[in-house]
Scaffold this active site. Structure first.
Site, PDB file in Angstrom:
ATOM      1  N   HIS A   4       0.791  -1.228   0.000  1.00 19.71           N
ATOM      2  CA  HIS A   4       0.000   0.000   0.000  1.00 19.71           C
ATOM      3  C   HIS A   4       0.826   1.282   0.000  1.00 19.71           C
ATOM      4  CE1 HIS A   4      -4.250  -1.563   0.970  1.00 19.71           C
ATOM      5  NE2 HIS A   4      -4.138  -1.167  -0.271  1.00 19.71           N
ATOM      6  N   ARG A  46      -8.100  -4.034 -16.152  1.00 20.69           N
ATOM      7  CA  ARG A  46      -7.631  -5.394 -15.840  1.00 20.69           C
ATOM      8  C   ARG A  46      -8.435  -5.906 -14.640  1.00 20.69           C
ATOM      9  NH1 ARG A  46      -2.295  -3.236 -17.626  1.00 20.69           N
ATOM     10  NH2 ARG A  46      -1.377  -4.785 -19.028  1.00 20.69           N
ATOM     11  N   ARG A  55     -11.948  -5.888 -19.327  1.00 22.25           N
ATOM     12  CA  ARG A  55     -11.472  -7.207 -19.746  1.00 22.25           C
ATOM     13  C   ARG A  55     -11.940  -8.254 -18.747  1.00 22.25           C
ATOM     14  NH1 ARG A  55      -5.173  -8.229 -20.437  1.00 22.25           N
ATOM     15  NH2 ARG A  55      -5.154  -8.173 -18.162  1.00 22.25           N
ATOM     16  N   GLU A  82      -3.778 -11.054 -28.790  1.00 20.65           N
ATOM     17  CA  GLU A  82      -2.507 -11.181 -28.074  1.00 20.65           C
ATOM     18  C   GLU A  82      -1.860 -12.538 -28.288  1.00 20.65           C
ATOM     19  OE1 GLU A  82      -2.950 -10.722 -23.808  1.00 20.65           O
ATOM     20  OE2 GLU A  82      -4.843 -11.799 -23.779  1.00 20.65           O
ATOM     21  N   ASN A 112       1.984  -7.064 -25.076  1.00 22.00           N
ATOM     22  CA  ASN A 112       2.835  -7.670 -24.036  1.00 22.00           C
ATOM     23  C   ASN A 112       2.911  -9.182 -24.258  1.00 22.00           C
ATOM     24  OD1 ASN A 112       2.667  -5.101 -23.111  1.00 22.00           O
ATOM     25  ND2 ASN A 112       1.272  -5.545 -21.431  1.00 22.00           N
ATOM     26  N   ASP A 113       1.746  -9.771 -24.518  1.00 25.09           N
ATOM     27  CA  ASP A 113       1.741 -11.207 -24.797  1.00 25.09           C
ATOM     28  C   ASP A 113       2.017 -11.505 -26.265  1.00 25.09           C
ATOM     29  OD1 ASP A 113       1.373 -12.600 -22.350  1.00 25.09           O
ATOM     30  OD2 ASP A 113      -0.647 -11.779 -22.224  1.00 25.09           O
ATOM     31  N   ARG A 160       8.137 -12.923 -21.425  1.00 26.29           N
ATOM     32  CA  ARG A 160       8.082 -11.492 -21.132  1.00 26.29           C
ATOM     33  C   ARG A 160       8.638 -11.126 -19.761  1.00 26.29           C
ATOM     34  NH1 ARG A 160       1.563 -10.284 -20.668  1.00 26.29           N
ATOM     35  NH2 ARG A 160       2.054  -8.632 -19.210  1.00 26.29           N
ATOM     36  N   CYS A 183      -3.711  -2.140 -26.314  1.00 28.63           N
ATOM     37  CA  CYS A 183      -3.617  -1.887 -24.870  1.00 28.63           C
ATOM     38  C   CYS A 183      -2.359  -2.483 -24.275  1.00 28.63           C
ATOM     39  CB  CYS A 183      -4.860  -2.393 -24.151  1.00 28.63           C
ATOM     40  SG  CYS A 183      -5.127  -4.158 -24.395  1.00 28.63           S
TER      41      CYS A 183
HETATM   42  C1  PEP Z   1      -1.037  -7.634 -23.131  1.00 29.80           C
HETATM   43  O1  PEP Z   1      -0.772  -8.838 -23.109  1.00 29.80           O
HETATM   44  O2  PEP Z   1      -0.531  -6.842 -23.948  1.00 29.80           O
HETATM   45  C2  PEP Z   1      -1.966  -7.055 -22.159  1.00 29.80           C
HETATM   46  C3  PEP Z   1      -2.347  -5.804 -22.239  1.00 29.80           C
HETATM   47  O3  PEP Z   1      -2.387  -7.843 -21.147  1.00 29.80           O
HETATM   48  P1  PEP Z   1      -1.531  -8.208 -19.846  1.00 29.80           P
HETATM   49  O4  PEP Z   1      -0.310  -7.331 -19.835  1.00 29.80           O
HETATM   50  O5  PEP Z   1      -2.436  -7.960 -18.693  1.00 29.80           O
HETATM   51  O6  PEP Z   1      -1.214  -9.643 -20.064  1.00 29.80           O
HETATM   52 MG    MG Z   2      -1.980 -10.251 -21.988  1.00 32.79          MG
END
Ligand code: PEP
Ligand code: MG
Length: 571
Positions: A188, A295, A331, A430, A453-454, A464, A501
């Site tokens: 926190h 998220r 999501r 993704e 990201n994925d 990652r 995103c």
């Molecule tokens: C992604 O995979 O780009 C994404 C936005 O989801 P997360 O980072 O929560 O896996």
């Molecule tokens: Mg993801």
């Protein structure tokens, strides 16, 4: 002579200030304390509990009045803890046993904190610090300790364990940074610091309690470096860097109401990514237009059981309202991979990123999925809303998703609950499978949001979160760019919108080529919005198109990055 230390950068930025130890070591006060008889000690305890609750309630009011809702929420939780019989009954019992209210409060809160500290759930484990904080607060009232006056200079709060209330108590104009011996991004104290963009370093271990109180220090919240008693030339250099950062921030914040459009008037929507409705409120000052990714799994991770439809509805409704008529994309549960959920008891997997996660879990657990979908549909009455499924790899999953949404609507009809029939249904792109299949998937959805990201990790086979292969992780890799372009083109053909995103959306250089590809929305952590906006406003659409054409012929990600920096200049 300066002393250098290194921890983990938790919140980027540079801080220059005087170290103020706030680890709150009460040992010497406890040793000097002269307890009265048992009845007096019990009375002191009760009064201290009452006073602490009053002070906390006042703090909450003051923070709400200043719009610091994140901090107010945490102080409100402390105010509830102070009055929670689970905690206070233990303090009474201990006072009866020890005949010393101050020692009893500390001992009893340490016992309660130890129970939290043993819990498997990360969130609950972090609450141990809140319990200790509350215990110290009450003990300080009994011991008659007043908070030290804040001087004129800015402070870097420092301690092995920095209590959330210690951060919350120092006003913006007095706090430069935070250093913690322990800590993680979900504790926190760090959450409070993050909502106020206070540069923070964590993980300094016991050294954090031993840094020289009152000494001048420099903290780099990105690299984790700390320089105590810096040499004059180092200090001058950092003052210069800090000045530049402050100028950038002022310039960025001034862009809040400026449209995100190119010099020749092509617009793009810049939305924000959030993990809680409170993030949506603090995003406003960066000028976000809507939420491109809520998220929702963080709601589930902060609870020790599946949050009810009602609890979820309240959160989602808050987020939708905070969007003030712009789109709010929520999501569905994205558990698995690096986001475990202990109470789901998912068996340990050798390959969790390729395992039982996200939409795969939701489609098999209707008892979890249905309340979530119903909560989102109900929140949809407050403004434009989207349901977004993570980790999709096939048309079949989308059809199943649509089927469950229909069932959720039917249940809401039967229960006579108000909901929106216009909630959009989209998917995260993704996985390489989804990206390749976008020409087909586009028939069944209202939008695509590219999760780089994925997508980068799956396309390049680069974990990652593994720093050893971090050098291979590159969102400009031609394979990734081609999948992104294919997705955007498929969306255009189907007359649906495409957004992004993943973290790539917050890279201003990437924003230029994504816009030229035809993406309609970029969603990112709110503080990144002004940098991206500034870049978009510095180019023409024509220029962006030319740059895109050039980079799509390049054969590796490094060359793409270099080309973009050369063409657009260092920003
Ligand atoms: C992604 O995979 O780009 C994404 C936005 O989801 P997360 O980072 O929560 O896996
Ligand atoms: Mg993801």
């Amino acid at each position: 002579m300066s002393d250098n230390f290194k921890g983990m950068g938790a919140i980027p930025g540079i801080a220059i200030g005087r170290i103020k130890l706030v680890g709150q070591d009460l040992t010497k006060y406890l040793a000097a304390y002269k307890p009265g008889d048992k009845a007096e000690e019990l009375e002191k305890l009760n009064k201290a509990i009452e006073m602490s609750a009053e002070i906390l309630e006042k703090n909450v009011e003051a923070m709400r009045a200043k719009g610091q809702d994140d901090q107010a929420d945490i102080m409100e939780a402390h105010s509830m803890l102070v009055q929670d019989p689970m905690l206070t009954d233990g303090m009474v019992e201990k006072t009866e046993e020890l005949g010393n209210a101050a020692e009893a409060v500390i001992a009893s809160s340490q016992e309660s904190a130890a129970i939290f500290a043993e819990m498997d759930d990360d969130y609950l484990r972090e609450r141990a610090a809140d319990v200790l904080d509350v215990g110290k607060r009450i003990a300080k009232v009994i011991l008659g300790i007043k908070e030290p006056e804040l001087g004129d200079e800015k402070l870097i709060l420092c301690g092995y364990s920095v209590e959330p209330s210690a951060v919350a108590a120092v006003p913006d104009e007095k706090i430069a940074g935070v250093i913690m011996g322990e800590g993680s991004t979900t504790c926190h104290a760090v959450i409070i610091a993050k909502s106020r963009a206070i540069p923070t370093v964590v993980g300094l271990d016991k050294t954090a309690d031993e840094l020289p109180d009152g000494s001048l220090a420099i903290l780099n919240g990105k690299s984790g470096e700390i320089i105590v008693n810096p040499e004059p030339e180092v200090l001058a250099d950092y003052k210069q860097k800090l000045k530049k950062i402050q100028e950038d921030i002022a310039r960025y914040l001034a862009l809040k109401d400026a449209p995100a459009e190119t010099k020749d008037g092509v617009q793009i929507q810049l939305a924000c990514n959030i993990s809680s409705p409170a993030d949506a409120e603090s995003a406003e000052k960066y000028g976000n237009k809507g939420i491109g990714l809520f998220r929702s799994e963080f709601l589930f991770m902060q609870s020790n059981d599946i949050p009810s439809e009602e609890t979820q509805y309240e959160s989602y409704a808050k987020a939708v309202k905070a969007c003030k008529g712009e789109m709010c994309v929520i999501r569905t549960l994205d558990i698995g991979g690096d986001k475990p959920l202990p109470y789901l008891n998912i068996p340990k997997e050798d390959n969790p990123f390729l395992g039982y996660r996200a939409i795969r879990i939701s489609l098999q657990h209707k008892e979890i999925f249905m309340p979530q979908l119903k909560a989102i549909l109900r929140a949809g009455v407050f403004g434009p809303t989207g349901i977004m499924a993570p980790m999709v790899i096939s048309v079949d999953e989308v059809l199943q998703l649509r089927g469950v949404i229909r069932e959720a609507m039917q249940e809401l009809e039967d229960e006579g609950k108000e909901y929106s029939k216009h909630v959009q249904v989209g998917i995260m792109v993704e996985t390489p499978a989804a990206a390749v299949m976008t020409p087909m998937l586009g028939k069944y959805v209202d939008f695509f949001s590219i999760g780089t990201n994925d997508l980068v990790q799956y396309t390049l086979s680069v974990d990652r979160i593994n720093p050893n292969v971090g050098y291979l992780y590159n969102h400009f890799h031609p394979a990734v760019l081609q999948l992104i372009q294919r997705t955007i083109e498929a969306a255009e053909k189907h007359n649906i919108w495409s957004g992004m995103c993943g973290e790539m959306a917050s890279d201003p250089y990437a924003a230029v080529i994504l816009m030229a590809m035809g993406i309609k929305e970029l969603s990112m952590s709110a503080p990144s919005i002004p940098r991206v906006k500034e870049m978009i406003r510095s180019v023409t659409y024509q220029q962006a198109k030319e740059i895109l054409n050039a980079v799509m012929d390049l054969e590796n990600g490094q060359e793409v990055a270099e080309y973009l920096h050369k063409a657009l200049g260092e920003k």
